[in-house]
Design a protein around this motif. Structure first.
Motif, PDB file in Angstrom:
ATOM      1  N   ASP A   4       0.809  -1.218   0.000  1.00 57.15           N
ATOM      2  CA  ASP A   4       0.000   0.000   0.000  1.00 57.15           C
ATOM      3  C   ASP A   4       0.848   1.275   0.000  1.00 57.15           C
ATOM      4  OD1 ASP A   4       1.044  -0.390   2.534  1.00 57.15           O
ATOM      5  OD2 ASP A   4      -0.784   0.189   3.589  1.00 57.15           O
ATOM      6  N   ALA A   5       2.072   1.187  -0.486  1.00 60.72           N
ATOM      7  CA  ALA A   5       3.009   2.307  -0.439  1.00 60.72           C
ATOM      8  C   ALA A   5       2.645   3.413  -1.431  1.00 60.72           C
ATOM      9  CB  ALA A   5       4.419   1.799  -0.740  1.00 60.72           C
ATOM     10  N   THR A   6       3.255   4.584  -1.205  1.00 63.62           N
ATOM     11  CA  THR A   6       3.170   5.698  -2.148  1.00 63.62           C
ATOM     12  C   THR A   6       4.579   6.164  -2.477  1.00 63.62           C
ATOM     13  OG1 THR A   6       2.993   7.338  -0.378  1.00 63.62           O
ATOM     14  CG2 THR A   6       0.923   6.496  -1.309  1.00 63.62           C
ATOM     15  N   GLU A  11       2.280  -2.234  -7.324  1.00 68.45           N
ATOM     16  CA  GLU A  11       2.255  -2.457  -8.778  1.00 68.45           C
ATOM     17  C   GLU A  11       2.310  -1.149  -9.558  1.00 68.45           C
ATOM     18  OE1 GLU A  11       2.854  -5.158 -10.632  1.00 68.45           O
ATOM     19  OE2 GLU A  11       3.305  -5.981  -8.660  1.00 68.45           O
ATOM     20  N   ALA A  12       1.590  -0.129  -9.099  1.00 68.06           N
ATOM     21  CA  ALA A  12       1.633   1.179  -9.756  1.00 68.06           C
ATOM     22  C   ALA A  12       3.021   1.805  -9.623  1.00 68.06           C
ATOM     23  CB  ALA A  12       0.568   2.102  -9.175  1.00 68.06           C
ATOM     24  N   ILE A  13       3.651   1.610  -8.478  1.00 68.13           N
ATOM     25  CA  ILE A  13       5.004   2.115  -8.263  1.00 68.13           C
ATOM     26  C   ILE A  13       5.978   1.413  -9.207  1.00 68.13           C
ATOM     27  CG2 ILE A  13       6.907   2.145  -6.588  1.00 68.13           C
ATOM     28  CD1 ILE A  13       4.697   2.645  -4.421  1.00 68.13           C
ATOM     29  N   ARG A  14       5.856   0.109  -9.336  1.00 60.97           N
ATOM     30  CA  ARG A  14       6.713  -0.657 -10.249  1.00 60.97           C
ATOM     31  C   ARG A  14       6.532  -0.180 -11.691  1.00 60.97           C
ATOM     32  NH1 ARG A  14       6.896  -5.257 -13.462  1.00 60.97           N
ATOM     33  NH2 ARG A  14       8.609  -6.695 -13.038  1.00 60.97           N
ATOM     34  N   THR A  15       5.286   0.040 -12.097  1.00 56.87           N
ATOM     35  CA  THR A  15       4.989   0.511 -13.450  1.00 56.87           C
ATOM     36  C   THR A  15       5.626   1.875 -13.705  1.00 56.87           C
ATOM     37  OG1 THR A  15       2.938  -0.752 -13.529  1.00 56.87           O
ATOM     38  CG2 THR A  15       3.119   1.122 -15.041  1.00 56.87           C
ATOM     39  N   LEU A  16       5.509   2.793 -12.743  1.00 55.96           N
ATOM     40  CA  LEU A  16       6.121   4.121 -12.883  1.00 55.96           C
ATOM     41  C   LEU A  16       7.632   3.995 -12.977  1.00 55.96           C
ATOM     42  CD1 LEU A  16       6.104   7.187 -12.995  1.00 55.96           C
ATOM     43  CD2 LEU A  16       5.893   7.214 -10.483  1.00 55.96           C
ATOM     44  N   TRP A  17       8.233   3.136 -12.146  1.00 51.58           N
ATOM     45  CA  TRP A  17       9.689   2.952 -12.182  1.00 51.58           C
ATOM     46  C   TRP A  17      10.135   2.443 -13.550  1.00 51.58           C
ATOM     47  CZ3 TRP A  17      13.047  -1.444 -12.223  1.00 51.58           C
ATOM     48  CH2 TRP A  17      14.380  -1.146 -11.933  1.00 51.58           C
ATOM     49  N   LEU A  18       9.434   1.470 -14.100  1.00 50.70           N
ATOM     50  CA  LEU A  18       9.786   0.946 -15.423  1.00 50.70           C
ATOM     51  C   LEU A  18       9.681   2.041 -16.485  1.00 50.70           C
ATOM     52  CD1 LEU A  18       8.073  -2.549 -15.259  1.00 50.70           C
ATOM     53  CD2 LEU A  18      10.543  -2.096 -15.396  1.00 50.70           C
TER      54      LEU A  18
END
Length: 136
Positions: free
Chosen positions: A41-43, A55-62
């Motif tokens: 649940d991180a931001t 998952e959204a964080i991983r997508t942004l990182w990629l």
């Protein structure tokens, strides 16, 4: 604001290792190892963007990493304060980046972090905010 190093030494060491694992994953461009550093649940706030959830964080990182041929991150720990199963940390980064067009960038910045000890006993980021201090 964190002013020093507080809390059990074993927890502070585990948090430092989490920060170092994050940087190691960046060097290796290992999205799975990098994503494992985050709570579900991180931001994450970086480059004027925000993402919520691992998952959204991983997508942004990629997406961000796609612009770089290579990225090296070097950490200098600022402070860590542990209170039970939550912690705050501050660390400074020096980044050497080579963009896909061959342009090099040197960046120094500060991460302001919140972490939590998850049910499996691992410390993970619940939030990271990156501030650029110098860019060249």
């Amino acid at each position: 604001m964190i002013v020093g190093f507080e809390g059990p030494l074993a927890d502070r060491l585990a948090i430092r290792e989490r920060i170092e694992a994050y940087n190691d994953a960046v060097f290796r461009r290992d999205a799975d190892a990098w994503a494992e550093c985050w709570a579900l649940d991180a931001t994450w706030a970086v480059a004027g963007r925000e993402a919520e959830g691992r998952e959204a964080i991983r997508t942004l990182w990629l997406e961000l990493m796609a612009g770089y041929e290579a990225v090296g991150m070097y950490v200098n720990h600022g402070a860590v304060a542990v209170d039970g199963d939550v912690a705050t940390a501050r660390s400074y980064m020096f980044e050497m980046m080579k963009q896909v067009d061959g342009t090099g960038l040197l960046v120094s910045g500060r991460y302001d972090d919140r972490l939590r000890r998850d049910a499996d006993g691992a410390w993970r980021f619940t939030s990271r905010a990156y501030t650029v201090l110098q860019l060249r």
